[in-house]
Design an enzyme around this catalytic site. Structure first.
Site: not given
Lengths: 489, 392
Positions: B46, B111, B113
């Protein structure tokens, strides 16, 4: 997969083999005939046991002395054979009831695992080895040289390990995927993708195995379920069983539209549990909430009766005051709100989180305001907050004591009692929306109405009292027992 | 180096050029096909696109590299996310019987951040970054890269600059792609040391014995701490930030330091005193270790990762080589061998790289120069992907 009720009778001699160990992996379903009453009783008893496991898991540290003692006390004394037979049968009955949704499966697996762990740890070392052999569980052992070279690291990673223990006992080497509970809590040494497990921790690997098997089995059971549900004797029973553990889940919205947005500020101070009050305040102050906070608070608002239109208006008006313009809100956040109401994606109508869920899953990190303040806040900060909300010093101390003992829901109940000025909340808190409903009831009716509500509730739970016909059939009693399970006091 | 100023309004003009001439489609396709070992691996992947005006489309999938190219050049996505490999082609998920369309595999991702460090950095906040706080990313990468390779045995890691305020890690090993949700969350929690949100003051608590993973991580942090935290972030400079540090210490040490700091203003000396006091306290208490100084170092420097990003098999994450619409920067792979010199502000923006492409061919030398730059950048990118593909 075959189900009890239409079996041939069990051959006498093999009975001994079937239950020759007190613990099992539930690989084979029971093959005997049992009566409908036994079916019902066994299922309810096991469910009660699993609910106890769940409650103990929240209020005590798992596998601590206190936890083990309490669980010991719950397990009744009947003949060993009978116990094992019941254990076997009741497990499989509950599989039927709990295989249907992701949530049910997760809950069932969690409690069965905790129960299994408790029972495995209780076994004598020899019986542990017996169990491993009987179930063909072979785990790779680490060579003596490797043990020696890693000795310090092993001791620094595993609880209760000493130099002698490492030398004398086996250390097992398994892929880290098979020891997730130890990896997650960093209680094991990892090297090149392998977890090095000392002998006394073997339970964790066994548990992982147990979980994998049970998970697969439940998926298979779910596929065979239509055949079972066609039996009309079993259908209502299974359906009641699977609703028992959650009790009210506030998924069906009552009072839609009865709350207006202007009321929310006032309500947050009067009738919201601390977690939601905290979230509401953070939203008003920052004009923003992260995903975890939006879910917990948004679903709660849905549960108290906000309609989708109201919710959209509420979130938009707040976010727009911050860094998000109306356009961006409609594109990014509105989707998320509609998702909560089951209008997007796979259209699941999400249910508001129960206390258990808020306390146990998705702990908040930097920048988050969700979670349970009694569980996730520093006691100092919690104390300050309670003082700001005008809770008396003695009341605050009582709350802090409960928090120290890890009785978070009781702490919240105490908060309810102090802010509503009542001695006894009159209910057993397990859901934020329940807090709201009870608070509203109290504030709109006063104490008298509350007493009346209590009395009618009690008479409902007790079929032997005035309101029921005296020849309450066993099915009714059984169903009422299940009702009680969802409201433990 | 000439910097073209990036203006988001130019994206509609720049993106088509980027997708026609610069996006490394063949390497990208080779990466995501993983050697064609699993049937339909690329076809069942996807992608999600965010188009102009914030239109978001999910369940995009493509049968060939050519189709991927054509679609991207046609739709000109502002943002590209990569999701999971599903049981069926995502673009046909509605045609599949309900319940059978499942996410099967995906890289293990992380991730980091910078916003999650706002409570411990003074130079910037929210989406801003600077060279001072970038050290936090360097530390994070060193710690996590070591752990994922040495503890978990992973080999194929791709570290990427997100384009604005952080970094991503893509773990591409076969074993990683097959991890369950429970396993991903276990790995993420193993790697997490910072616990608590707004309402927690002391976010790191260490007790004996210290796990080897924590020791390894501490030795990385210790290499950077003095220069980063004491000098650059000046955490023991102003009263406000000193108070924040003191809040992490027990009363007796706090009192002593408050007095000492009235006289001593030199931050390094202040830190030394803090460490000395903690050592003293440790040796005077028999039971259990007291690691307040180490806890402070970890609270200020240890990587903060979002467990939710790593947990989900179907979680969508920004694609390498996509453009960050707010900064214009290309999400480039980071070469760990050059980690110390990586500068997020030198990462090419789409304006810069397109401008270099368009520059008129005044003379051959300059032209080659431009081509070299392009090639250099792409070569760098290709090198990273090639490293990944060695075994696929």
């Amino acid at each position: 997969m075959q189900f009890p009720g239409r079996r041939k009778k069990l051959i006498g001699s093999s009975q001994n083999d079937l239950y020759d160990h007190c613990l099992q992996f539930y690989g084979q379903p029971p093959l005997e005939n049992i009566s409908l009453t036994e079916f019902e009783t066994f299922a309810v008893e096991r469910l009660k046991l699993l609910k106890t496991v769940e409650n103990l898991g929240v209020s005590c540290v798992k596998n601590s002395e206190q936890y083990t003692k309490k669980l010991d006390a719950e397990i009744s004394r009947i003949s060993e054979y009978e116990k094992r037979r019941k254990d076997h049968i009741s497990h499989f009955i509950l599989r039927l009831a709990y295989c249907q949704t992701e949530d049910l499966r997760r809950w069932f697996i969690q409690q069965e695992m905790d129960l299994f762990r408790y029972r495995f740890n209780d076994l004598h070392s020899k019986h542990k080895t017996d169990f491993l052999h009987k179930n063909n569980l072979k785990y790779e052992t680490v060579s003596a040289e490797e043990k020696k070279s890693l000795q310090d690291k092993l001791i620094a990673s595993s609880y209760g390990l000493s130099g002698t223990k490492v030398e004398e006992h086996d250390v097992y080497k398994v892929p880290f995927q098979d020891a997730l509970d130890l990896v997650r809590t960093r209680k094991v040494y990892l090297l090149a993708g392998n977890a090095y497990i000392p002998h006394h921790e073997i339970v964790t690997i066994v548990l992982n195995d147990f979980r994998t098997r049970l998970s697969k089995a439940l998926a298979m059971t779910a596929r065979s379920l239509p055949a079972v549900q066609s039996d009309e004797r079993l259908q209502p029973l299974l359906s009641h069983l699977s609703h028992a553990y959650v009790g009210q889940d506030y998924s069906i919205q009552k009072n839609i539209g009865k709350i207006s947005l202007e009321q929310i500020d006032a309500l947050s101070g009067k009738s919201f549990p601390l977690c939601m009050r905290h979230l509401h305040k953070a939203l008003r102050e920052n004009h923003h909430l992260r995903h975890g906070g939006r879910m917990q608070y948004g679903l709660f608002l849905k549960g108290i009766g906000l309609s989708l239109e109201q919710a959209l208006q509420f979130w938009r008006s707040e976010f727009v005051k911050g860094k998000v313009d109306a356009d961006k809100f409609d594109k990014a956040y509105a989707y998320s709100v509609r998702h909560m109401f089951g209008k997007e994606g796979k259209r699941t109508d999400y249910t508001p989180y129960s206390c258990m869920k808020v306390i146990l899953s998705n702990p908040p990190s930097q920048g988050d305001y969700h979670g349970c303040p009694f569980r996730h806040s520093d006691p100092e900060l919690l104390k300050q907050k309670l003082q700001n909300y005008k809770v008396s010093p003695s009341g605050t101390n009582q709350i802090l004591e409960l928090v120290k003992g890890m009785h978070y829901q009781l702490a919240c109940q105490k908060y309810f009692e102090l802010t509503h000025n009542v001695e006894d909340a009159g209910f057993s808190l397990n859901h934020p929306n329940q807090y709201f409903t009870e608070s509203q009831k109290l504030l709109s009716g006063g104490r008298d109405i509350k007493k009346e509500v209590d009395m009618s509730q009690r008479s409902q739970e007790n079929p032997a009292s005035v309101t029921r016909p005296s020849q309450a059939n066993s099915k009714q009693i059984f169903l009422d027992e299940i009702q009680e399970l969802s409201d433990p006091s | 180096m000439p910097t073209s100023d990036y203006d988001p309004a130019c994206l509609p003009d720049l993106l088509p050029l980027y997708y026609r001439r610069l996006f490394p489609f063949s390497q990208y396709y080779r990466w995501l096909s993983y050697g064609g070992v699993s049937k339909n691996y690329f076809q069942n992947r996807e992608f999600s696109f965010t188009l102009k005006d914030d239109i978001y489309v999910r369940y995009q999938s493509f049968t060939t590299q050519n189709e991927l190219e054509k679609e991207m050049q046609k739709m000109v996505p502002y943002k590209i996310d990569i999701g999971a490999v599903y049981s069926h082609r995502p673009s046909q998920h509605n045609a599949v019987k309900s319940g059978t369309f499942q996410a099967l595999e995906k890289e293990l991702v992380f991730d980091i951040d910078m916003t999650d460090y706002d409570d411990v950095r003074r130079c910037c906040s929210a989406a801003d970054i600077c060279s001072k706080c970038w050290t936090l990313m360097t530390i994070a990468i060193r710690i996590l890269d070591r752990a994922l390779r040495e503890d978990f045995g992973f080999h194929h890691l791709l570290w990427v600059y997100s384009g604005r305020r952080g970094v991503h890690c893509w773990v591409c090993d076969d074993a990683a792609r097959k991890l369950s949700v429970a396993a991903r969350s276990a790995v993420a929690e193993y790697l997490s040391l910072i616990k608590g949100g707004e309402e927690t003051v002391r976010k790191v608590v260490l007790s004996d014995p210290i796990h080897p993973f924590i020791n390894h991580s501490l030795s990385v942090v210790e290499r950077y701490f003095c220069q980063y935290a004491i000098v650059e972030q000046d955490i023991l400079g102003s009263k406000e930030s000193v108070d924040k540090v003191l809040a992490l210490l027990p009363e007796d040490i706090k009192k002593d330091l408050t007095v000492y700091y009235q006289e001593e203003k030199n931050p390094m000396k202040r830190w030394d005193r803090l460490c000395t006091l903690v050592e003293h306290k440790k040796s005077s208490i028999k039971k259990g270790g007291q690691y307040f100084d180490k806890e402070i170092m970890l609270q200020y420097c240890y990587p903060r990762l979002d467990v939710n990003v790593s947990k989900g098999v179907n979680h969508l994450l920004k694609s390498p080589f996509s453009i960050h619409p707010k900064t214009g920067r290309i999400s480039v792979p980071i070469d760990l061998k050059e980690l110390n010199t990586f500068d997020p502000f030198e990462v090419p923006t789409i304006s810069l790289i397109c401008e270099e492409l368009e520059r008129p061919r005044a003379d051959e030398a300059e032209d080659d120069d431009v081509k070299d730059k392009e090639n250099e950048q792409e070569a760098g990118e290709r090198r990273r992907i090639r490293d990944l593909q060695k075994d696929f």
